[in-house]
Write an enzyme that holds these catalytic residues in place. Structure first.
Site, PDB file in Angstrom:
ATOM      1  N   HIS A 163       0.923  -1.310  -0.137  1.00  0.00           N
ATOM      2  CA  HIS A 163       0.063   0.063  -0.056  1.00  0.00           C
ATOM      3  C   HIS A 163       0.875   1.160  -0.039  1.00  0.00           C
ATOM      4  O   HIS A 163       1.987   1.205   0.605  1.00  0.00           O
ATOM      5  CB  HIS A 163      -1.003  -0.052   1.159  1.00  0.00           C
ATOM      6  CG  HIS A 163      -2.270   1.136   1.114  1.00  0.00           C
ATOM      7  ND1 HIS A 163      -2.011   2.344   1.485  1.00  0.00           N
ATOM      8  CD2 HIS A 163      -3.468   0.754   0.596  1.00  0.00           C
ATOM      9  CE1 HIS A 163      -3.112   2.806   1.196  1.00  0.00           C
ATOM     10  NE2 HIS A 163      -3.994   1.883   0.717  1.00  0.00           N
ATOM     11  N   ASP A 190      -8.024  -5.343   0.185  1.00  0.00           N
ATOM     12  CA  ASP A 190      -8.550  -6.215  -1.207  1.00  0.00           C
ATOM     13  C   ASP A 190      -8.087  -7.717  -0.895  1.00  0.00           C
ATOM     14  O   ASP A 190      -8.455  -8.555  -1.960  1.00  0.00           O
ATOM     15  CB  ASP A 190      -8.166  -5.661  -2.556  1.00  0.00           C
ATOM     16  CG  ASP A 190      -8.385  -4.516  -2.650  1.00  0.00           C
ATOM     17  OD1 ASP A 190      -9.655  -4.248  -2.533  1.00  0.00           O
ATOM     18  OD2 ASP A 190      -7.448  -3.499  -3.016  1.00  0.00           O
TER      19      ASP A 190
HETATM   20  N1  CMC Z   1       4.308  -7.760  -4.803  1.00  0.00           N
HETATM   21  C1  CMC Z   1       5.409  -7.475  -5.003  1.00  0.00           C
HETATM   22  N2  CMC Z   1       6.086  -6.521  -4.719  1.00  0.00           N
HETATM   23  C2  CMC Z   1       5.623  -5.341  -4.255  1.00  0.00           C
HETATM   24  C3  CMC Z   1       4.262  -5.354  -4.143  1.00  0.00           C
HETATM   25  C4  CMC Z   1       3.538  -6.535  -4.327  1.00  0.00           C
HETATM   26  N3  CMC Z   1       2.121  -6.618  -4.322  1.00  0.00           N
HETATM   27  N4  CMC Z   1       3.960  -4.099  -3.797  1.00  0.00           N
HETATM   28  C5  CMC Z   1       4.986  -3.430  -3.860  1.00  0.00           C
HETATM   29  N5  CMC Z   1       6.097  -4.024  -4.143  1.00  0.00           N
HETATM   30  C6  CMC Z   1       7.558  -3.470  -3.915  1.00  0.00           C
HETATM   31  C7  CMC Z   1       7.783  -2.801  -5.533  1.00  0.00           C
HETATM   32  O1  CMC Z   1       8.336  -3.850  -6.311  1.00  0.00           O
HETATM   33  C8  CMC Z   1       8.640  -1.965  -5.063  1.00  0.00           C
HETATM   34  O2  CMC Z   1       9.927  -2.401  -5.027  1.00  0.00           O
HETATM   35  P1  CMC Z   1      11.245  -1.663  -5.239  1.00  0.00           P
HETATM   36  O3  CMC Z   1      11.434  -0.692  -4.302  1.00  0.00           O
HETATM   37  O4  CMC Z   1      12.309  -2.659  -5.315  1.00  0.00           O
HETATM   38  O5  CMC Z   1      11.118  -1.053  -6.753  1.00  0.00           O
HETATM   39  C9  CMC Z   1       8.345  -1.484  -3.622  1.00  0.00           C
HETATM   40  O6  CMC Z   1       7.500  -2.628  -3.204  1.00  0.00           O
HETATM   41  C10 CMC Z   1       7.650  -0.334  -3.354  1.00  0.00           C
HETATM   42  O7  CMC Z   1       6.354  -0.649  -4.287  1.00  0.00           O
HETATM   43  P2  CMC Z   1       5.808   0.661  -5.126  1.00  0.00           P
HETATM   44  O8  CMC Z   1       4.931   0.233  -6.412  1.00  0.00           O
HETATM   45  O9  CMC Z   1       6.851   1.756  -5.364  1.00  0.00           O
HETATM   46  O10 CMC Z   1       4.875   1.242  -4.151  1.00  0.00           O
HETATM   47  P3  CMC Z   1       3.673   2.164  -4.512  1.00  0.00           P
HETATM   48  O11 CMC Z   1       3.185   2.839  -3.155  1.00  0.00           O
HETATM   49  O12 CMC Z   1       3.849   2.954  -5.661  1.00  0.00           O
HETATM   50  O13 CMC Z   1       2.417   1.201  -4.750  1.00  0.00           O
HETATM   51  C11 CMC Z   1       0.466  -0.467  -4.603  1.00  0.00           C
HETATM   52  C12 CMC Z   1       1.406   0.666  -3.949  1.00  0.00           C
HETATM   53  C13 CMC Z   1      -0.529  -0.752  -3.762  1.00  0.00           C
HETATM   54  C14 CMC Z   1       0.132   0.002  -6.130  1.00  0.00           C
HETATM   55  C15 CMC Z   1       1.540  -1.536  -4.694  1.00  0.00           C
HETATM   56  O14 CMC Z   1       1.851  -1.997  -3.410  1.00  0.00           O
HETATM   57  C16 CMC Z   1       0.568  -2.776  -5.575  1.00  0.00           C
HETATM   58  O15 CMC Z   1       0.789  -2.876  -6.801  1.00  0.00           O
HETATM   59  N6  CMC Z   1       0.140  -4.000  -4.707  1.00  0.00           N
HETATM   60  C17 CMC Z   1      -0.641  -4.706  -5.618  1.00  0.00           C
HETATM   61  C18 CMC Z   1      -2.142  -4.321  -6.087  1.00  0.00           C
HETATM   62  C19 CMC Z   1      -3.048  -4.047  -4.958  1.00  0.00           C
HETATM   63  O16 CMC Z   1      -2.979  -4.868  -4.058  1.00  0.00           O
HETATM   64  N7  CMC Z   1      -3.405  -3.028  -4.848  1.00  0.00           N
HETATM   65  C20 CMC Z   1      -4.395  -2.466  -3.793  1.00  0.00           C
HETATM   66  C21 CMC Z   1      -4.208  -1.415  -3.012  1.00  0.00           C
HETATM   67  S1  CMC Z   1      -5.047  -1.076  -1.502  1.00  0.00           S
HETATM   68  C22 CMC Z   1      -6.754  -1.075  -2.193  1.00  0.00           C
HETATM   69  C23 CMC Z   1      -7.033   0.135  -2.984  1.00  0.00           C
HETATM   70  O17 CMC Z   1      -6.035   1.091  -3.224  1.00  0.00           O
HETATM   71  O18 CMC Z   1      -7.979   0.150  -3.663  1.00  0.00           O
END
Ligand code: CMC
Length: 429
Positions: free
Chosen positions: A308, A365
């Protein structure tokens, strides 16, 4: 709490600027950088708005480090235990918990705006039978502007509140109509003798040929899920609603834009993606393989329902849903091997150095789809369920924005394209 201004000095020009600190009731102090371009000639670069507050808001507070979520100051755990979705909606819209009379009046207003104009069905029947319900929702909700816009004076708070209530009331009716169109079932009209969630379940699953009784267990579980999804401050879809709202667009257009933003798998679309992922994993023995894929930088696969932007701790909504999952399945007399699979996936991920180091925990989720599935909702409807609940947050934030109008939302950019060059005639290229 830091409250003194922060002075920054441009080492190129030695010019300094005092940046005032905006302190909210709670949360990190925030620098007011509005004067930066005019005083020092700089814009700021913050892709994904990871460090930028776009507004002040009194509605929802999150402490991502501690895993805290509060609506209007009330902890989500207390609301989940004691409140109802419509009471929470009233709280989010109006700022305080309603007294008995206020709640009754609010419930009455929502109940008596549940019908939609019959001609709206023409929009629904224009879709292909297997259209994704989120695509239908975005289109049909946007079309509400054509039915109700002419009577809306955006400068009149009563008109704005009416539009907000209409939207909350009509979302379940439209969602069920989209589902029934896909199923080839006749439209079910709202039964206003039922409560909000029972009415929705009735519109979803009743058929003319057989009696249908709403399960009180399912209605209660749905109410809980709707409370937990009702608002989440400036997430992508809410920010979209505010951005569209800042142009003066009508609220139906704002919410339609919010629905589109919610659909993405990084946001609300994750609940559908989680179930698809669990189905694909299929068996506990394959969990390590998928964990390895999630950690592999060269593999685009991510563990859906994990991570998140704000929570660097267990999402408090996920804790509540995880517990509810067991209770609801038991009360509905169902078992689902996907719940065991999800728990094993969570256990292994939470022990894994990659997830620990990056502070990746289950989010809202991760477990919600298992409950929706147990109630009989098809996977393609999961994000629609999120949209029904989040409509409350969207309209509450839209109302707040209308009361304290900000400038039109208009981010800047760092231009990285070609510098000025002269047009080359076609024959010389
Ligand atoms: N699985 C594997 N690695 C992950 C995941 C994941 N679910 N989420 C983040 N990471 C890693 C990512 O690869 C990155 O690694 P690095 O620093 O080495 O590049 C690090 O963690 C930080 O991730 P980010 O993408 O820069 O973080 P963000 O704040 O931009 O993204 C997120 C947050 C929710 C989009 C992401 O965690 C994600 O894609 N999660 C899976 C989709 C998901 O479950 N979404 C629902 C979010 S909660 C409800 C809502 O908002 O509706």
């Amino acid at each position: 709490m830091a409250d003194k201004p922060v002075v920054i000095t441009d080492q190129n020009t030695q010019k300094s600027l005092e940046l005032p600190v905006i302190a909210g009731t709670e949360g990190e102090p925030t620098l007011d950088i509005k004067q930066l371009p005019s005083e020092l000639g700089y814009f700021t670069y913050d892709p994904g708005f990871a460090s930028t507050a776009a507004c002040t808001s009194e509605i929802t507070f999150i402490d991502g480090g501690k895993g805290i979520l509060r609506y209007r100051g009330y902890p989500i755990e207390q609301l989940a235990e004691h409140s109802t979705f419509l009471e929470v909606a009233c709280l989010l819209l109006n700022g305080d918990l309603p007294d008995e009379a206020e709640l009754k009046a609010f419930e009455h207003d929502i109940t008596y705006h549940t019908m939609v104009n019959e001609r709206l069905n023409n929009f629904i029947s224009g879709f292909h039978y297997d259209a994704h319900p989120m695509a239908m929702m975005a289109g049909v909700v946007g079309s509400l502007a054509a039915f109700y816009h002419d009577k809306l004076d955006m400068n009149d708070p009563e008109h704005r509140m009416l539009a907000a209530k209409r939207m909350i009331a009509k979302m379940p009716t439209i969602a069920a109509a989209c589902y029934r169109y896909h199923m080839g079932w006749p439209t079910a009209y709202p039964n206003n003798s039922l409560d909000f969630c029972s009415r929705f379940l009735n519109m979803m699953f009743s058929v003319p040929a057989e009696p249908y009784e709403v399960s009180p267990v399912a209605a209660k579980a749905l109410d809980l899920l709707f409370i937990l999804h009702a608002d989440h401050e400036q997430n992508a879809s809410t920010s979209t609603v505010r951005l569209v709202g800042s142009t003066g667009a009508n609220p139906y257009a704002c919410v339609a834009a919010g629905i589109s933003a919610l659909w993405g798998p990084a946001h609300g679309g994750a609940n559908e993606a989680v179930l698809n992922m669990l189905d694909e994993i299929g068996d506990v023995s394959r969990v390590p393989e998928f964990i390895a894929r999630a950690k592999d930088r060269d593999d685009p696969f991510r563990l859906m329902g994990f991570g998140h932007r704000v929570y660097k701790n267990y999402d408090p909504r996920a804790s509540i849903i995880r517990k509810a999952c067991h209770e609801v399945l038991e009360d509905l007399g169902k078992t689902d091997p996907l719940l065991d699979l999800a728990m094993e996936l969570e256990r292994i991920a939470l022990e894994d150095e990659y997830f620990v180091e990056k502070k990746l925990y289950p989010n809202v989720d991760f477990y919600s789809g298992i409950i929706y599935k147990a109630m009989g909702f098809p996977v393609s409807m999961f994000t629609v369920m999120f949209a029904i609940a989040r409509t409350v947050g969207w309209v509450a934030q839209w109302l707040e924005q209308c009361e304290n109008p900000t400038k039109i939302g208009r981010p800047r950019q760092v231009y990285s394209g070609p510098a000025e060059r002269d047009y080359v005639p076609l024959e010389k290229r």
